[in-house]
Design a protein around this motif. Structure first.
Motif, mmCIF file in Angstrom:
data_model
loop_
_atom_site.group_PDB
_atom_site.id
_atom_site.type_symbol
_atom_site.label_atom_id
_atom_site.label_comp_id
_atom_site.label_asym_id
_atom_site.label_seq_id
_atom_site.Cartn_x
_atom_site.Cartn_y
_atom_site.Cartn_z
ATOM 1 N N ASP A 182 -16.471 -9.789 199.915
ATOM 2 C CA ASP A 182 -17.871 -9.988 199.503
ATOM 3 C C ASP A 182 -18.728 -10.292 200.718
ATOM 4 O OD1 ASP A 182 -17.597 -9.589 196.808
ATOM 5 O OD2 ASP A 182 -17.604 -11.706 196.250
ATOM 6 N N SER A 183 -20.030 -9.997 200.606
ATOM 7 C CA SER A 183 -20.919 -10.297 201.731
ATOM 8 C C SER A 183 -21.646 -11.617 201.491
ATOM 9 C CB SER A 183 -21.905 -9.159 201.945
ATOM 10 O OG SER A 183 -22.500 -8.855 200.711
ATOM 11 N N LEU A 184 -21.617 -12.451 202.529
ATOM 12 C CA LEU A 184 -22.189 -13.800 202.481
ATOM 13 C C LEU A 184 -23.258 -13.909 203.559
ATOM 14 C CD1 LEU A 184 -22.067 -16.945 201.882
ATOM 15 C CD2 LEU A 184 -20.260 -17.044 203.619
ATOM 16 N N ALA B 202 -23.468 -11.150 197.980
ATOM 17 C CA ALA B 202 -22.755 -11.763 196.851
ATOM 18 C C ALA B 202 -22.854 -13.277 196.909
ATOM 19 C CB ALA B 202 -21.298 -11.317 196.878
ATOM 20 N N THR C 103 -12.954 -17.823 202.489
ATOM 21 C CA THR C 103 -13.117 -16.984 201.286
ATOM 22 C C THR C 103 -12.850 -15.502 201.580
ATOM 23 O OG1 THR C 103 -15.463 -16.721 201.785
ATOM 24 C CG2 THR C 103 -14.880 -18.544 200.315
ATOM 25 N N LEU D 60 -16.863 -16.650 195.875
ATOM 26 C CA LEU D 60 -16.807 -15.314 196.491
ATOM 27 C C LEU D 60 -15.426 -14.690 196.332
ATOM 28 C CD1 LEU D 60 -18.681 -16.323 199.752
ATOM 29 C CD2 LEU D 60 -19.573 -14.797 197.982
ATOM 30 N N ALA D 61 -15.373 -13.376 196.319
ATOM 31 C CA ALA D 61 -14.098 -12.651 196.321
ATOM 32 C C ALA D 61 -13.907 -12.014 197.701
ATOM 33 C CB ALA D 61 -14.119 -11.579 195.247
ATOM 34 N N GLU D 62 -12.663 -11.654 198.015
ATOM 35 C CA GLU D 62 -12.362 -11.049 199.322
ATOM 36 C C GLU D 62 -13.263 -9.824 199.572
ATOM 37 O OE1 GLU D 62 -8.231 -10.285 199.913
ATOM 38 O OE2 GLU D 62 -8.609 -9.274 201.829
ATOM 39 N N LYS E 299 -27.528 -10.388 195.020
ATOM 40 C CA LYS E 299 -27.236 -9.541 193.858
ATOM 41 C C LYS E 299 -27.415 -10.381 192.592
ATOM 42 C CE LYS E 299 -23.826 -6.797 196.312
ATOM 43 N NZ LYS E 299 -22.429 -6.527 196.589
ATOM 44 N N ALA F 15 -25.407 -13.807 191.625
ATOM 45 C CA ALA F 15 -24.834 -14.392 192.848
ATOM 46 C C ALA F 15 -25.382 -15.805 193.057
ATOM 47 C CB ALA F 15 -25.185 -13.519 194.048
ATOM 48 N N ALA G 10 -14.787 -13.565 203.155
ATOM 49 C CA ALA G 10 -16.058 -12.832 202.989
ATOM 50 C C ALA G 10 -16.508 -12.257 204.328
ATOM 51 C CB ALA G 10 -17.115 -13.789 202.452
#
Ligand SMILES: C[S@@+](CC[C@H](N)C(=O)[O-])C[C@H]1O[C@@H](n2cnc3c(N)ncnc32)[C@H](O)[C@@H]1O
Length: 272
Positions: free
Chosen positions: A83-85, A151, A103, A79-81, A177, A180, A105
């Motif tokens: 992002d939705s988890l 994500a 992460t 994950l990137a900063e 997505k 993902a 997220a």
């Protein structure tokens, strides 16, 4: 909306829960469990003794989550900063909180137990995730969450409990997505109602499997925890209350003889 097949599978599963735990619905079993779970100092002590440094104490899981699992979940989710988890069957939310904080997220958790969801909401502040985490009651196979929205999706020690496993894998694919990851731990079971190998289930329902590893020491950890639960049954009842303690006791009694036909796995799959 749950499909007819999903409703039928839930109906059949209710018989299993009645014979296994004396309750018709998995939701009721877990509501009982979560009512007294946080009073379980002795239970935490058992996990601490058995898992040692690998115990995910801060996450305070309702299962066999380890620090090794948490690091692997965070790594494979990629994950990137911001992002939705989503954490599917999140329970009290600890694993998702840990990964989201690690992460950076934004976290959404869903669980079938309304007691778990209420308690997970109370813990948002403990992990410093105010405004960055939300929790909803929902079913793994019919989350009600928007399509192609996340994500990353994770789940810890839960998919084996869900009657509609194919529906749940499809639901994870639906809310993710493209490209993902869905990263989860569960048990593969060589017995009726279980899944012997999740790889074809994932490959046939929207995913490409990247990792499928047996989690380190799982059998030794689980055997030792269950034996201690049975030995300390009376203390657990006194501390957590009978309803909560007996969920753990019944679980230990049922699972100990089944361990040779189980395998705990960590799987990372990428949405095609
Ligand atoms: C063993 S606990 C694990 C909870 C959490 N992931 C953890 O590791 O602490 C299993 C969780 O699955 C949830 N669950 C069971 N069936 C479900 C379903 N069909 N949909 C959503 N949650 C479900 C239970 O309420 C419970 O919180």
């Amino acid at each position: 909306m749950p499909t007819l097949a999903h409703r039928l599978k839930s109906f059949v599963a209710s018989f299993y829960w009645f014979f296994y735990q004396g309750r018709w619905r998995v939701k009721d079993v877990f509501d009982d469990l979560y009512e007294g779970q946080q009073r379980g100092e002795t239970l935490r002590g058992i996990f601490r003794d058995v898992f040692g440094d690998d115990y995910a104490e801060e996450a305070d899981p309702t299962g066999f989550l380890t620090m090794t699992d948490l690091r692997n979940l965070a790594k494979h989710l990629s994950l990137a900063e911001g992002d939705s988890l989503v954490d599917l069957a999140c329970g009290l939310g600890g694993a998702g909180f840990w990964v989201a904080r690690q992460t950076s997220a934004l976290l959404t958790g869903i669980d079938i137990s309304s007691v778990a969801i209420e308690k997970a909401r109370e813990r948002i502040v403990d992990f410093g995730l105010t405004g960055r985490a939300e929790f909803h009651v929902g079913d793994f196979a019919a989350t009600g969450l928007p399509q192609a929205n996340f994500a990353g999706a994770m789940s810890v020690d839960s998919l084996f409990l869900v009657p509609d496993k194919i529906g749940s894998v499809r639901e994870a694919a639906r809310i993710l997505k493209p490209a993902a990851r869905f990263v989860f731990t569960t048990w593969e079971l060589d017995m009726a109602g279980g899944v012997r190998d999740y790889r074809p289930v994932l490959e046939e329902n929207g995913f490409e499997v990247e990792v499928c590893d047996t989690t380190p020491n799982w059998e030794a950890y689980q055997r030792a925890v269950y034996e201690r639960i049975l030995a300390e049954r009376e203390v657990l009842i006194e501390e957590m209350g009978k309803k909560t303690a007996m969920v753990w006791v019944h679980d230990a009694q049922a699972e100990l003889p089944r361990l040779p036909r189980m395998r705990r796995v960590l799987i990372a799959a990428r949405k095609k």
